[in-house]
Design an enzyme around this catalytic site. Sequence first.
Site, short mmCIF file in Angstrom:
data_model
loop_
_atom_site.label_atom_id
_atom_site.label_comp_id
_atom_site.label_asym_id
_atom_site.label_seq_id
_atom_site.Cartn_x
_atom_site.Cartn_y
_atom_site.Cartn_z
CE LYS A 13 -1.99 -1.15 3.93
NZ LYS A 13 -1.27 -2.40 4.29
NE ARG A 88 -4.60 -1.38 10.29
CZ ARG A 88 -3.50 -0.97 9.66
NH1 ARG A 88 -3.46 0.16 9.03
NH2 ARG A 88 -2.45 -1.74 9.66
NE ARG A 127 7.71 -2.15 6.09
CZ ARG A 127 6.40 -2.15 6.24
NH1 ARG A 127 5.64 -1.62 5.29
NH2 ARG A 127 5.85 -2.69 7.30
NE ARG A 160 16.83 -2.68 8.74
CZ ARG A 160 16.73 -3.46 7.67
NH1 ARG A 160 15.66 -4.22 7.49
NH2 ARG A 160 17.71 -3.53 6.78
NE ARG A 172 2.32 -4.97 11.16
CZ ARG A 172 3.39 -4.69 10.43
NH1 ARG A 172 4.59 -5.11 10.83
NH2 ARG A 172 3.29 -4.00 9.32
P1 AP5 Z 1 4.87 -1.57 1.84
O1 AP5 Z 1 4.48 -0.79 0.65
O2 AP5 Z 1 5.62 -0.86 2.92
O3 AP5 Z 1 3.60 -2.33 2.44
P2 AP5 Z 1 2.30 -1.77 3.18
O4 AP5 Z 1 1.12 -2.45 2.58
O5 AP5 Z 1 2.30 -0.27 3.20
O6 AP5 Z 1 2.54 -2.39 4.61
P3 AP5 Z 1 2.51 -1.78 6.08
O7 AP5 Z 1 3.30 -2.76 6.92
O8 AP5 Z 1 2.96 -0.36 6.12
O9 AP5 Z 1 1.03 -1.89 6.42
P4 AP5 Z 1 0.43 -1.94 7.79
O10 AP5 Z 1 -0.98 -1.87 7.38
O11 AP5 Z 1 0.77 -3.06 8.68
O12 AP5 Z 1 1.11 -0.71 8.57
P5 AP5 Z 1 0.56 0.69 9.07
O13 AP5 Z 1 1.69 1.62 9.11
O14 AP5 Z 1 -0.68 1.06 8.33
O15 AP5 Z 1 5.73 -2.84 1.34
C1 AP5 Z 1 6.29 -3.76 2.27
C2 AP5 Z 1 7.63 -4.31 1.71
O16 AP5 Z 1 7.36 -5.08 0.54
C3 AP5 Z 1 8.63 -3.22 1.29
O17 AP5 Z 1 9.93 -3.63 1.63
C4 AP5 Z 1 8.47 -3.12 -0.24
O18 AP5 Z 1 9.66 -2.73 -0.88
C5 AP5 Z 1 8.06 -4.56 -0.60
N1 AP5 Z 1 7.13 -4.61 -1.73
C6 AP5 Z 1 6.02 -3.84 -1.92
N2 AP5 Z 1 5.36 -4.22 -3.04
C7 AP5 Z 1 6.07 -5.26 -3.57
C8 AP5 Z 1 5.91 -6.07 -4.74
N3 AP5 Z 1 4.88 -5.89 -5.59
N4 AP5 Z 1 6.82 -7.03 -4.98
C9 AP5 Z 1 7.87 -7.22 -4.11
N5 AP5 Z 1 8.10 -6.47 -3.00
C10 AP5 Z 1 7.20 -5.50 -2.73
O19 AP5 Z 1 0.08 0.34 10.56
C11 AP5 Z 1 1.01 0.08 11.60
C12 AP5 Z 1 0.26 0.00 12.93
O20 AP5 Z 1 -0.37 1.28 13.21
C13 AP5 Z 1 -0.89 -1.01 12.99
O21 AP5 Z 1 -0.42 -2.31 13.31
C14 AP5 Z 1 -1.78 -0.39 14.08
O22 AP5 Z 1 -1.26 -0.64 15.35
C15 AP5 Z 1 -1.65 1.11 13.81
N6 AP5 Z 1 -2.67 1.62 12.89
C16 AP5 Z 1 -2.45 2.21 11.66
N7 AP5 Z 1 -3.61 2.55 11.07
C17 AP5 Z 1 -4.60 2.17 11.94
C18 AP5 Z 1 -6.01 2.24 11.88
N8 AP5 Z 1 -6.65 2.77 10.82
N9 AP5 Z 1 -6.71 1.73 12.92
C19 AP5 Z 1 -6.10 1.21 14.01
N10 AP5 Z 1 -4.75 1.11 14.12
C20 AP5 Z 1 -4.01 1.59 13.09
#
Ligand code: AP5
Length: 217
Positions: A13, A88, A127, A160, A172
Amino acid sequence: MRLILLGPPGAGKGTQAHRLIVKYGIVQLSTGDMLRAAVAAKTEIGLKAKSVMDAGSLVSDDIVNAIIAERVDQPDCANGFILDGYPRTLQQADSTEAMLRSKGLKLDHVIEMRVDDDVLVHRVSGRYTCANCGAVYHDTDRKPRTEGVCDDCGHSNFKRRPDDNADVMRTRLRAYYKETSPLVGYYHCKGILSFIDGMKSIDEVTADLQAILEGAP
Ligand code: AP5
Ligand code: ZN
């Protein structure tokens, strides 16, 4: 244009949002990034959220709904935005709908990014991101062209996340399947859901997203 990128942790994403905002001149609204900024700044919200995020659980709906409602009112959102990691839960989805309706706005697209669990764990474990511009890299799959230098902005400061390890990732993923995956049916019923194969290469996924956003058959 207003869209949601929906998908499990590591689906890509953030990677894709980073590309789409450049192409379409819209902004990325990542609740994860906003919460991490609050944690770093040790604000009241940050202090509440830190332990929840480190454990891989979801922060309370009230907190993230309020963060997004305030952010959407900023002038840079007028052209449109990508919601990344929000909503979410079904409660957050209802809150999004009510918030947009009250402003006379609507969502154009919700795009589900589908990726197998073992690939998600591999992606998240390797990542790291540019601390300056947010560009996303991976230890083995996507290194900068010049080692230690961000392709996009030339800075050499990377970071990281504490929740990017296999143990926390299991929590997660559980939270995703229990709380977030019901949103697929929710948006399908509203007729604005598309899905893409997030297992493809980053460039292929970008092309598939653009085809949806530009209405290609
Ligand atoms: P990346 O693009 O970083 O993946 P992502 O989908 O953005 O993953 P996240 O881990 O950021 O999502 P998340 O939902 O867990 O985290 P968030 O910050 O929202 O890609 C990942 C890796 O894969 C990278 O190394 C990239 O290079 C590689 N890659 C990407 N695409 C690829 C492809 N096509 N092929 C190969 N490699 C690829 O949330 C973190 C925490 O915050 C949550 O756990 C929660 O505690 C809190 N939080 C955030 N939002 C909320 C909410 N709305 N409600 C409640 N809690 C929340
Ligand atoms: Zn950078």
